[in-house]
Design a protein around this motif. Structure first.
Motif, PDB file in Angstrom:
ATOM      1  N   ASP A  69       2.432   7.188   8.673  1.00 35.88           N
ATOM      2  CA  ASP A  69       3.239   6.658   7.568  1.00 35.88           C
ATOM      3  C   ASP A  69       3.316   5.146   7.636  1.00 35.88           C
ATOM      4  O   ASP A  69       3.195   4.447   6.624  1.00 35.88           O
ATOM      5  CB  ASP A  69       4.631   7.278   7.614  1.00 35.88           C
ATOM      6  CG  ASP A  69       5.459   6.918   6.392  1.00 35.88           C
ATOM      7  OD1 ASP A  69       4.861   6.653   5.328  1.00 35.88           O
ATOM      8  OD2 ASP A  69       6.701   6.910   6.489  1.00 35.88           O
ATOM      9  N   TRP A  70       3.503   4.610   8.845  1.00 33.63           N
ATOM     10  CA  TRP A  70       3.558   3.149   9.011  1.00 33.63           C
ATOM     11  C   TRP A  70       2.221   2.507   8.653  1.00 33.63           C
ATOM     12  O   TRP A  70       2.178   1.431   8.054  1.00 33.63           O
ATOM     13  CB  TRP A  70       3.938   2.805  10.450  1.00 33.63           C
ATOM     14  CG  TRP A  70       5.358   3.140  10.782  1.00 33.63           C
ATOM     15  CD1 TRP A  70       6.400   3.296   9.914  1.00 33.63           C
ATOM     16  CD2 TRP A  70       5.901   3.390  12.089  1.00 33.63           C
ATOM     17  NE1 TRP A  70       7.544   3.620  10.586  1.00 33.63           N
ATOM     18  CE2 TRP A  70       7.284   3.684  11.928  1.00 33.63           C
ATOM     19  CE3 TRP A  70       5.382   3.394  13.380  1.00 33.63           C
ATOM     20  CZ2 TRP A  70       8.126   3.976  12.990  1.00 33.63           C
ATOM     21  CZ3 TRP A  70       6.225   3.678  14.451  1.00 33.63           C
ATOM     22  CH2 TRP A  70       7.574   3.972  14.253  1.00 33.63           C
ATOM     23  N   LYS A  71       1.123   3.163   9.034  1.00 34.02           N
ATOM     24  CA  LYS A  71      -0.182   2.609   8.698  1.00 34.02           C
ATOM     25  C   LYS A  71      -0.377   2.551   7.195  1.00 34.02           C
ATOM     26  O   LYS A  71      -0.889   1.576   6.647  1.00 34.02           O
ATOM     27  CB  LYS A  71      -1.276   3.453   9.341  1.00 34.02           C
ATOM     28  CG  LYS A  71      -1.370   3.292  10.855  1.00 34.02           C
ATOM     29  CD  LYS A  71      -2.484   4.153  11.430  1.00 34.02           C
ATOM     30  CE  LYS A  71      -2.565   4.016  12.938  1.00 34.02           C
ATOM     31  NZ  LYS A  71      -3.635   4.868  13.529  1.00 34.02           N
ATOM     32  N   LYS A  72       0.031   3.620   6.492  1.00 37.15           N
ATOM     33  CA  LYS A  72      -0.091   3.625   5.036  1.00 37.15           C
ATOM     34  C   LYS A  72       0.752   2.532   4.407  1.00 37.15           C
ATOM     35  O   LYS A  72       0.322   1.835   3.479  1.00 37.15           O
ATOM     36  CB  LYS A  72       0.337   4.989   4.488  1.00 37.15           C
ATOM     37  CG  LYS A  72      -0.635   6.121   4.829  1.00 37.15           C
ATOM     38  CD  LYS A  72      -0.152   7.431   4.249  1.00 37.15           C
ATOM     39  CE  LYS A  72      -1.107   8.580   4.593  1.00 37.15           C
ATOM     40  NZ  LYS A  72      -0.632   9.880   4.046  1.00 37.15           N
ATOM     41  N   ARG A  73       1.976   2.356   4.918  1.00 36.58           N
ATOM     42  CA  ARG A  73       2.847   1.315   4.366  1.00 36.58           C
ATOM     43  C   ARG A  73       2.268  -0.069   4.618  1.00 36.58           C
ATOM     44  O   ARG A  73       2.309  -0.941   3.743  1.00 36.58           O
ATOM     45  CB  ARG A  73       4.242   1.421   4.990  1.00 36.58           C
ATOM     46  CG  ARG A  73       5.013   2.674   4.563  1.00 36.58           C
ATOM     47  CD  ARG A  73       6.405   2.683   5.166  1.00 36.58           C
ATOM     48  NE  ARG A  73       7.149   3.876   4.761  1.00 36.58           N
ATOM     49  CZ  ARG A  73       8.398   4.139   5.149  1.00 36.58           C
ATOM     50  NH1 ARG A  73       9.037   3.296   5.948  1.00 36.58           N
ATOM     51  NH2 ARG A  73       8.997   5.247   4.739  1.00 36.58           N
ATOM     52  N   ASN A  74       1.723  -0.271   5.828  1.00 35.43           N
ATOM     53  CA  ASN A  74       1.130  -1.572   6.136  1.00 35.43           C
ATOM     54  C   ASN A  74      -0.060  -1.857   5.229  1.00 35.43           C
ATOM     55  O   ASN A  74      -0.241  -2.982   4.754  1.00 35.43           O
ATOM     56  CB  ASN A  74       0.697  -1.619   7.600  1.00 35.43           C
ATOM     57  CG  ASN A  74       1.878  -1.626   8.557  1.00 35.43           C
ATOM     58  OD1 ASN A  74       2.972  -2.032   8.181  1.00 35.43           O
ATOM     59  ND2 ASN A  74       1.673  -1.184   9.785  1.00 35.43           N
ATOM     60  N   LYS A  75      -0.898  -0.824   4.972  1.00 31.81           N
ATOM     61  CA  LYS A  75      -2.024  -1.016   4.067  1.00 31.81           C
ATOM     62  C   LYS A  75      -1.552  -1.367   2.667  1.00 31.81           C
ATOM     63  O   LYS A  75      -2.121  -2.228   1.996  1.00 31.81           O
ATOM     64  CB  LYS A  75      -2.875   0.250   4.031  1.00 31.81           C
ATOM     65  CG  LYS A  75      -3.674   0.494   5.306  1.00 31.81           C
ATOM     66  CD  LYS A  75      -4.520   1.750   5.181  1.00 31.81           C
ATOM     67  CE  LYS A  75      -5.331   1.992   6.455  1.00 31.81           C
ATOM     68  NZ  LYS A  75      -6.145   3.228   6.365  1.00 31.81           N
ATOM     69  N   VAL A  77       1.306  -2.857   1.820  1.00 30.81           N
ATOM     70  CA  VAL A  77       1.847  -4.222   1.840  1.00 30.81           C
ATOM     71  C   VAL A  77       0.716  -5.239   1.869  1.00 30.81           C
ATOM     72  O   VAL A  77       0.743  -6.248   1.144  1.00 30.81           O
ATOM     73  CB  VAL A  77       2.783  -4.402   3.052  1.00 30.81           C
ATOM     74  CG1 VAL A  77       3.192  -5.860   3.189  1.00 30.81           C
ATOM     75  CG2 VAL A  77       4.022  -3.531   2.890  1.00 30.81           C
ATOM     76  N   LEU A  78      -0.308  -4.992   2.699  1.00 27.79           N
ATOM     77  CA  LEU A  78      -1.439  -5.912   2.765  1.00 27.79           C
ATOM     78  C   LEU A  78      -2.180  -5.975   1.433  1.00 27.79           C
ATOM     79  O   LEU A  78      -2.643  -7.044   1.020  1.00 27.79           O
ATOM     80  CB  LEU A  78      -2.391  -5.470   3.877  1.00 27.79           C
ATOM     81  CG  LEU A  78      -1.881  -5.647   5.315  1.00 27.79           C
ATOM     82  CD1 LEU A  78      -2.884  -5.077   6.309  1.00 27.79           C
ATOM     83  CD2 LEU A  78      -1.620  -7.115   5.611  1.00 27.79           C
ATOM     84  N   THR A  79      -2.279  -4.848   0.746  1.00 23.19           N
ATOM     85  CA  THR A  79      -2.929  -4.841  -0.561  1.00 23.19           C
ATOM     86  C   THR A  79      -2.160  -5.705  -1.556  1.00 23.19           C
ATOM     87  O   THR A  79      -2.751  -6.501  -2.306  1.00 23.19           O
ATOM     88  CB  THR A  79      -3.038  -3.407  -1.097  1.00 23.19           C
ATOM     89  OG1 THR A  79      -3.768  -2.603  -0.156  1.00 23.19           O
ATOM     90  CG2 THR A  79      -3.742  -3.381  -2.438  1.00 23.19           C
ATOM     91  N   TYR A  80      -0.831  -5.557  -1.579  1.00 19.25           N
ATOM     92  CA  TYR A  80      -0.018  -6.374  -2.475  1.00 19.25           C
ATOM     93  C   TYR A  80      -0.139  -7.860  -2.139  1.00 19.25           C
ATOM     94  O   TYR A  80      -0.222  -8.719  -3.027  1.00 19.25           O
ATOM     95  CB  TYR A  80       1.441  -5.942  -2.404  1.00 19.25           C
ATOM     96  CG  TYR A  80       1.734  -4.660  -3.155  1.00 19.25           C
ATOM     97  CD1 TYR A  80       1.259  -4.453  -4.444  1.00 19.25           C
ATOM     98  CD2 TYR A  80       2.482  -3.638  -2.576  1.00 19.25           C
ATOM     99  CE1 TYR A  80       1.519  -3.285  -5.135  1.00 19.25           C
ATOM    100  CE2 TYR A  80       2.752  -2.451  -3.253  1.00 19.25           C
ATOM    101  CZ  TYR A  80       2.260  -2.289  -4.534  1.00 19.25           C
ATOM    102  OH  TYR A  80       2.518  -1.136  -5.210  1.00 19.25           O
ATOM    103  N   ILE A  81      -0.141  -8.178  -0.834  1.00 19.84           N
ATOM    104  CA  ILE A  81      -0.242  -9.581  -0.422  1.00 19.84           C
ATOM    105  C   ILE A  81      -1.592 -10.163  -0.844  1.00 19.84           C
ATOM    106  O   ILE A  81      -1.679 -11.290  -1.343  1.00 19.84           O
ATOM    107  CB  ILE A  81      -0.035  -9.706   1.096  1.00 19.84           C
ATOM    108  CG1 ILE A  81       1.416  -9.345   1.458  1.00 19.84           C
ATOM    109  CG2 ILE A  81      -0.355 -11.116   1.574  1.00 19.84           C
ATOM    110  CD1 ILE A  81       1.681  -9.324   2.938  1.00 19.84           C
ATOM    111  N   ALA A  82      -2.660  -9.383  -0.630  1.00 19.04           N
ATOM    112  CA  ALA A  82      -3.986  -9.863  -1.019  1.00 19.04           C
ATOM    113  C   ALA A  82      -4.080 -10.061  -2.527  1.00 19.04           C
ATOM    114  O   ALA A  82      -4.640 -11.051  -3.007  1.00 19.04           O
ATOM    115  CB  ALA A  82      -5.043  -8.872  -0.541  1.00 19.04           C
TER     116      ALA A  82
END
Length: 258
Positions: A69-75, A77-82
């Motif tokens: 779940d944390w990995k999915k959330r991090n992905k 967040v990184l997508t939004y930041i990019a």
């Protein structure tokens, strides 16, 4: 007496047996108590995951699901930041031309208004009692090797009257050079009334070696210039052009803030 003696003997004999059996039971109980306490200590020292393997498996599965779940959330967040970073870069490249168009449309920052209403030009009435002097200035960037100058130093006109001016550019080098120009109007507040019908600004101009050309500027001053209280003391307007060498990736300064 004999009976009494026999009874005493029996009681003493069987009493000892009973007593010994009682002691044996007590010793056995005490031994069981020690064994039980030792077993509890041993069980306490054993980790719970060995005593309850199913519970350990559930814990591992729970931890694995949390990590996923944390990995999915991090992905996410990184997508939004990019995406935000790409959007900001795109806006930074688009901000200058968009702001330039806004300046041309509104006259902000001393930029002359590029658009004009043909019907307004045909029907506008000149303000004969308000004469304005328009002066012309020409500059080149340090990297630009052209010779660039106005053909006239000044023109007198009134609001509501059209005028035509010329600039001359020459390429004295032995190679073709592509130039592009920016402009502004001083005072800045007068830019919203300075309307250009035709000009050469923000368009690439290619000059071959030793080629020389005349560049026209067809303009007028809006009659509303005379109704603006801020323009009451303005009787001189300066139109200034600056030529840059057109290079890939080069950004032109914003009119009025160069």
């Amino acid at each position: 007496m004999i009976l009494t003696y026999l009874l005493r003997g029996c009681s003493s004999k069987y009493g000892q047996v009973a007593l010994s059996s009682t002691r044996f039971c007590n010793n056995c109980c005490s031994f069981r108590g020690v064994a039980t306490s030792r077993s509890h200590v041993f069980l306490r020292r054993i980790p719970q995951r060995f005593l309850n393997p199913s519970r350990g498996a559930k814990t591992n599965r729970r931890k694995q699901s949390q990590e996923d779940d944390w990995k999915k959330r991090n992905k996410t967040v990184l997508t939004y930041i990019a995406a935000a970073g790409v959007g900001m870069i795109g806006m930074s490249y688009a901000s200058v031309p968009l702001y330039r168009l806004y300046c041309q449309a509104t006259g902000l920052g001393g930029a002359a208004v590029a658009g004009h209403d043909t019907e307004q030009v045909e029907t506008m009435k000149p303000i004969r009692d308000r004469v304005i002097k328009v002066t012309f200035n020409a500059d080149t960037h340090a990297s630009m090797q052209w010779n660039f100058r106005p053909q006239q130093s000044e023109i007198y006109l009134v609001p509501g009257e059209t005028a035509l001016a010329f600039y001359r550019a020459k390429n004295p080098t032995d190679k073709p050079v592509i130039g592009i120009s920016t402009y502004n109007v001083v005072p800045f507040d007068a830019g919203q009334y300075f309307n250009k019908i035709q000009c050469f600004c923000f368009e690439e101009q290619r000059l071959n070696p030793h080629e020389e050309v005349d560049m026209p500027v067809f303009f007028y001053i809006d009659p509303e210039f005379d109704d603006d209280p801020r323009m009451a003391r303005v009787d001189t307007i300066t139109l200034s052009y600056t030529f840059f060498e057109a290079k890939e990736g080069q950004r032109l300064p914003i009119p009025g803030y160069s």
